[in-house]
Each structure stands twice: as C-alpha cells, then as structure tokens.
Motif scaffolding. Structure first.
Motif, PDB file in Angstrom:
ATOM      1  N   PRO A  11      -4.360  13.212  -5.009  1.00  0.00           N
ATOM      2  CA  PRO A  11      -4.370  13.076  -3.550  1.00  0.00           C
ATOM      3  C   PRO A  11      -5.182  11.885  -3.047  1.00  0.00           C
ATOM      4  O   PRO A  11      -4.867  11.310  -2.010  1.00  0.00           O
ATOM      5  CB  PRO A  11      -4.974  14.399  -3.072  1.00  0.00           C
ATOM      6  CG  PRO A  11      -5.779  14.884  -4.223  1.00  0.00           C
ATOM      7  CD  PRO A  11      -5.072  14.426  -5.456  1.00  0.00           C
ATOM      8  N   HIS A  12      -6.248  11.518  -3.782  1.00  0.00           N
ATOM      9  CA  HIS A  12      -7.110  10.423  -3.322  1.00  0.00           C
ATOM     10  C   HIS A  12      -7.477   9.546  -4.521  1.00  0.00           C
ATOM     11  O   HIS A  12      -8.536   9.715  -5.123  1.00  0.00           O
ATOM     12  CB  HIS A  12      -8.368  10.967  -2.655  1.00  0.00           C
ATOM     13  CG  HIS A  12      -8.092  11.870  -1.494  1.00  0.00           C
ATOM     14  ND1 HIS A  12      -7.587  11.421  -0.292  1.00  0.00           N
ATOM     15  CD2 HIS A  12      -8.235  13.211  -1.361  1.00  0.00           C
ATOM     16  CE1 HIS A  12      -7.430  12.439   0.532  1.00  0.00           C
ATOM     17  NE2 HIS A  12      -7.816  13.539  -0.092  1.00  0.00           N
ATOM     18  N   TYR A  13      -6.598   8.613  -4.848  1.00  0.00           N
ATOM     19  CA  TYR A  13      -6.869   7.696  -5.949  1.00  0.00           C
ATOM     20  C   TYR A  13      -7.532   6.449  -5.379  1.00  0.00           C
ATOM     21  O   TYR A  13      -6.967   5.757  -4.526  1.00  0.00           O
ATOM     22  CB  TYR A  13      -5.575   7.341  -6.670  1.00  0.00           C
ATOM     23  CG  TYR A  13      -5.764   6.299  -7.749  1.00  0.00           C
ATOM     24  CD1 TYR A  13      -6.674   6.508  -8.781  1.00  0.00           C
ATOM     25  CD2 TYR A  13      -5.040   5.113  -7.737  1.00  0.00           C
ATOM     26  CE1 TYR A  13      -6.849   5.572  -9.771  1.00  0.00           C
ATOM     27  CE2 TYR A  13      -5.208   4.173  -8.727  1.00  0.00           C
ATOM     28  CZ  TYR A  13      -6.117   4.404  -9.745  1.00  0.00           C
ATOM     29  OH  TYR A  13      -6.296   3.468 -10.722  1.00  0.00           O
ATOM     30  N   SER A  14      -8.752   6.160  -5.826  1.00  0.00           N
ATOM     31  CA  SER A  14      -9.532   5.075  -5.241  1.00  0.00           C
ATOM     32  C   SER A  14      -9.147   3.706  -5.768  1.00  0.00           C
ATOM     33  O   SER A  14      -9.585   2.692  -5.233  1.00  0.00           O
ATOM     34  CB  SER A  14     -11.029   5.319  -5.511  1.00  0.00           C
ATOM     35  OG  SER A  14     -11.277   5.402  -6.909  1.00  0.00           O
TER      36      SER A  14
ATOM     37  N   LYS B 215      -0.835   4.924   0.126  1.00  0.00           N
ATOM     38  CA  LYS B 215      -2.201   4.736   0.643  1.00  0.00           C
ATOM     39  C   LYS B 215      -3.207   5.619  -0.090  1.00  0.00           C
ATOM     40  O   LYS B 215      -3.996   6.333   0.517  1.00  0.00           O
ATOM     41  CB  LYS B 215      -2.242   5.007   2.141  1.00  0.00           C
ATOM     42  CG  LYS B 215      -1.362   4.073   2.967  1.00  0.00           C
ATOM     43  CD  LYS B 215      -1.436   4.400   4.448  1.00  0.00           C
ATOM     44  CE  LYS B 215      -0.549   3.452   5.252  1.00  0.00           C
ATOM     45  NZ  LYS B 215      -0.573   3.745   6.707  1.00  0.00           N
ATOM     46  N   GLY B 216      -3.177   5.573  -1.411  1.00  0.00           N
ATOM     47  CA  GLY B 216      -4.140   6.329  -2.206  1.00  0.00           C
ATOM     48  C   GLY B 216      -3.603   7.604  -2.812  1.00  0.00           C
ATOM     49  O   GLY B 216      -4.206   8.155  -3.730  1.00  0.00           O
ATOM     50  N   LYS B 217      -2.477   8.088  -2.333  1.00  0.00           N
ATOM     51  CA  LYS B 217      -1.875   9.301  -2.886  1.00  0.00           C
ATOM     52  C   LYS B 217      -0.864   8.900  -3.951  1.00  0.00           C
ATOM     53  O   LYS B 217       0.088   8.177  -3.673  1.00  0.00           O
ATOM     54  CB  LYS B 217      -1.192  10.112  -1.785  1.00  0.00           C
ATOM     55  CG  LYS B 217      -0.685  11.474  -2.255  1.00  0.00           C
ATOM     56  CD  LYS B 217      -0.161  12.282  -1.079  1.00  0.00           C
ATOM     57  CE  LYS B 217       0.252  13.679  -1.511  1.00  0.00           C
ATOM     58  NZ  LYS B 217       0.713  14.502  -0.375  1.00  0.00           N
TER      59      LYS B 217
ATOM     60  N   GLU C 133       0.818  -1.214   0.000  1.00  0.00           N
ATOM     61  CA  GLU C 133       0.000   0.000   0.000  1.00  0.00           C
ATOM     62  C   GLU C 133       0.851   1.263   0.000  1.00  0.00           C
ATOM     63  O   GLU C 133       0.349   2.359  -0.251  1.00  0.00           O
ATOM     64  CB  GLU C 133      -0.966   0.012   1.182  1.00  0.00           C
ATOM     65  CG  GLU C 133      -0.340  -0.030   2.542  1.00  0.00           C
ATOM     66  CD  GLU C 133      -1.381  -0.004   3.653  1.00  0.00           C
ATOM     67  OE1 GLU C 133      -0.968   0.034   4.820  1.00  0.00           O
ATOM     68  OE2 GLU C 133      -2.587   0.005   3.355  1.00  0.00           O
TER      69      GLU C 133
END
Length: 424
Positions: A268-271, A252-254, A176
């Motif tokens: 910043p927030h990749y799902s 962790k998503g970034k 992650e």
C-alpha cells in the motif's frame, strides 16, 4: 493449484496436531479425496471436480480444529449466497448464478494504463536471429525467434539482461501512475526471471528501486535498502513449461503485482521510486532446452477512474482489452477492464453503453472495419453473458477511421487499437 495449496496447509496442520494419528488420517483423507475425484470426473467438468476437492479439504480442516459444521446452517448459507453479493461486491440474480457466468479470470482486477508509452510485440518486421531493435543489451545473449507463427525475444545464454531502448533512458521514464505487462515462457526446470523497476544499464545509481524474482515455484520481491526477501505465493512449478502473464500496477506509491489471474504482491505504501524497467533470465541455456521467451511487453501511463471519465467525457477509452491477432477472440487478461465496466454498470443502473471497436492502420480498411465491429460485439456479448441487460448495450466498429494517435510507431498503434464505451 488451489487444491495443492490447500494440501500444503493441511500437511502443516498435521505436523502440529499430536492428538491425531497422522499416517492413518492422511491415508484415509487421500483415499477419500481420490475416490471422489474419480467418481466426479466422469460426469462433471474439471471446475466442478476442483470444487469438490476444496469441499473435502474444508471438511478435513474443520475436523482437525474440532469443529463440526451444522448442515442446516450451511444449507441456509448456500441458499443466501444464491442471490447475494459476489466477492467483487456485485449483486447477482438466481438465474445469473445458475447460468455461470462462464468468465475467465473473473476476479482479475488489473486495469492497464490509458496511454501506451512503450510497446514491443516484437514486431513481425524484426529479423529472425537478430537482436531485438527496440531493446538495449546489458549482458548475455538475446535474439528474435519465431514460435507458433509469432516473433518473440529468446533469452539464450549467460544470464541475459535487457532494457528498453529509449532516448530518455538515463532519466526516470516511469510516471507516478503506470502499468507494465508482459508474457514470458518458463522452460522445464528453468531457473527464474528477474523484473527490476529501474534501468540496469542507464540508471545504476537509482537511489531507491525494486526487483522481483519470478519462477522456481515462487515469487519474491526485494526492496532497495531492505535485507532479505518477502515471499509471494507459490504459483509456478519447476517442472512446468508454459506461458505466464505478468501485470504490474503502480499508483503513487501503491504497488500490485499479478501472475496470470492471481495477485501476488500488494504494497500500500512503497517508499521507493520506480524509474525504469530491466528484464533478466537466470541461467538461460538454449543448448539444454532452457531458453526463456518474452513477448507482448507494454508500459502504459495510468489515468482517471472509469466513472469520472464517463462524467467528464461521456465515454471510456480502453486499450487494455486485448484480442488474438486478426481475430475477435478475447484474451484472458482482458477481463480486468471488462469486470470494471460490469461493476460500474451494476452500480449505475441508468448507464448504457455503445461498445465500439477501433483498429490501427495495419491491413486493409475493409478488413479492419469488419474486425472492429466483431470485436465490439464480442465485448458486448461478454457483458450480457455476465448479467447486463441486453437493452443497455449495443455495439459498433469504426476500423481505422478514427485514430487517436499516429500509426507510425508501435505505441501509437497500440493506443489506436482500443475499445470505447460510449454513453447513450
């Protein structure tokens, strides 16, 4: 390249400024910029000339907007910047700013992961003309070639596509927090490459993944389940033939993606869930001198922030500081970790480091000891050049005598080739 980007911006502005005579303005601006370049090029470095071009374009942009710069305010601003903060948020003295510092990729903030989980140079043991042993073929043709004395992977024909050859390749083998790095050579008028964050041979049912196209004058990302493209920054030219360094960081998503020293993508927030790696070269053709080349591929697991490591372990282990083979010459991508160490030492004035080099077991013990000491000193000297007081640093080297991993695998060797910053 920066100047070319500025020129593109100005041309766009001209198209929507009917009150200005476009032809006359462009002619005068081009003539003026050219004259200044020729004048400055005789007695100034290329960097100073580029700065002068940027200054002229800034003036042109202000003129179009109807803004006049106040020379007094500008002079005051420049004076304040001489002892103010850098773009990285670090304080610099007058003497330091006048000196330089002459640091390549000084704004490069990519930090490689702590533990290498896949590494391929390719090895010098690979046989020329054979398929690279640490990879699996999806389609096309890929072979080992030797360029300028080092082995590379040559993508020859048929949209060649490869994935790492791993035992757990059907599973999600990306943690992650991870980083991916590689170098690729884009031929003259070559099309582009694609980087997929899933294994195209073993993970075809990956529910959520991402791939990026790099080349042909652009970088674009495509997200699974999302139609269309999100263009990045024009950073390559279809007529260029050069080596390009790619860095990818996922936390962790970034998600961040860099080409050489420029950050192109910042989500910043990749799902999605990156699960593997696929490399592809579009329309590679050796017969038309359009073969693509890849080298220095590395996947690493991320880790703890530098300051937290110092508090808990008393030292920082960095394997992202890279040197030329069998030399103490820093590679440009090493500046990411070095910049972070520099910023940390500026924020913590009581923090002093012994900079210690370590090698793998390749070569003789004597040469490795000499090399590790030279590399430790090189990094120390770079930090001093950047502005750290000499009495806060010292250097040493231990060759292959203190391994932290085995030397029987490429990944183990990569982890042993490191620089440690030990608190004293």
């Amino acid at each position: 390249m920066k100047s070319l980007l500025r020129l593109s911006v100005l041309l766009a502005i001209f198209l929507f400024a009917p009150q200005v005579s476009h032809g006359q303005f462009l002619k005068k601006l081009t003539k003026k910029a050219k004259a200044k370049i020729e004048q400055e090029a005789e007695n100034r470095s290329e960097k100073r000339v580029n700065d002068k071009i940027d200054e002229e374009f800034d003036k042109a942009e202000d003129a179009i907007d109807g803004k006049e710069k106040d020379s007094t305010a500008k002079g005051s601003e420049q004076k304040g910047n001489q002892s103010g903060s850098t773009e990285n948020g670090t304080e610099t003295s007058d003497s330091q700013r006048q000196k330089g510092p002459n640091v390549v990729w000084s704004k490069f903030d990519f930090i490689p992961g702590d533990t290498v989980i896949f590494e391929d140079g390719p090895s010098i043991d690979e046989e020329n003309g054979e398929f690279p042993s640490r990879w699996d073929l999806v389609k096309g043709q890929v072979e080992i070639a030797n360029i300028d004395g080092e082995n590379v992977m040559m993508f020859i024909d048929g949209n060649p596509t490869i994935v790492p050859y791993l035992k757990n390749s059907k599973e999600d083998y990306l943690p992650e927090v991870f980083t991916i790095e590689f170098d690729f050579y884009k031929p003259v008028n070559g099309n582009r490459i694609s980087v997929s964050l899933f294994d195209d041979k073993n993970q075809k049912d990956a529910p959520s993944a991402m791939y990026m196209d790099i080349g042909s004058g652009r970088v674009a990302e495509k997200l699974a389940g999302v139609n269309g493209e999100m263009p990045g920054i024009d950073h390559t030219n279809s007529d260029d033939a050069r080596w390009i360094h790619i860095s990818i960081a996922f936390t962790k998503g970034k998600l961040k993606v860099y080409m050489d020293d420029t950050r192109l993508i910042n989500i910043p927030h990749y799902s999605g869930n990156p699960s593997g790696l696929t490399l592809q070269a579009y329309w590679a053709d050796l017969g038309e001198d359009k073969a693509f080349y890849f080298k220095n591929i590395r996947i690493a697991k991320g880790g703890v922030k530098y300051y937290d490591r110092v508090l808990s372990e008393g030292k920082i282990i960095v394997n992202g500081i890279k040197f030329d083979v069998n030399k103490a010459t820093l590679k440009a991508e090493s500046m990411g970790p070095i910049n972070k160490i520099f910023q940390l030492m500026q924020k913590q004035p009581d923090l002093n480091f012994s900079v210690e080099g370590h090698t793998d077991s390749d070569g003789s013990e004597t040469s490795n000891m000499t090399l590790s000491k030279a590399r430790g000193k090189t990094v120390m000297d770079k930090l001093i050049e950047m502005g750290i007081a000499p009495n806060r640093l010292k250097s040493d080297g231990f060759g292959e005598s203190k391994p932290i991993d085995n030397n029987s695998t490429p990944e183990g060797k990569a982890n042993n080739r490191r620089v440690e910053f030990v608190k004293f």
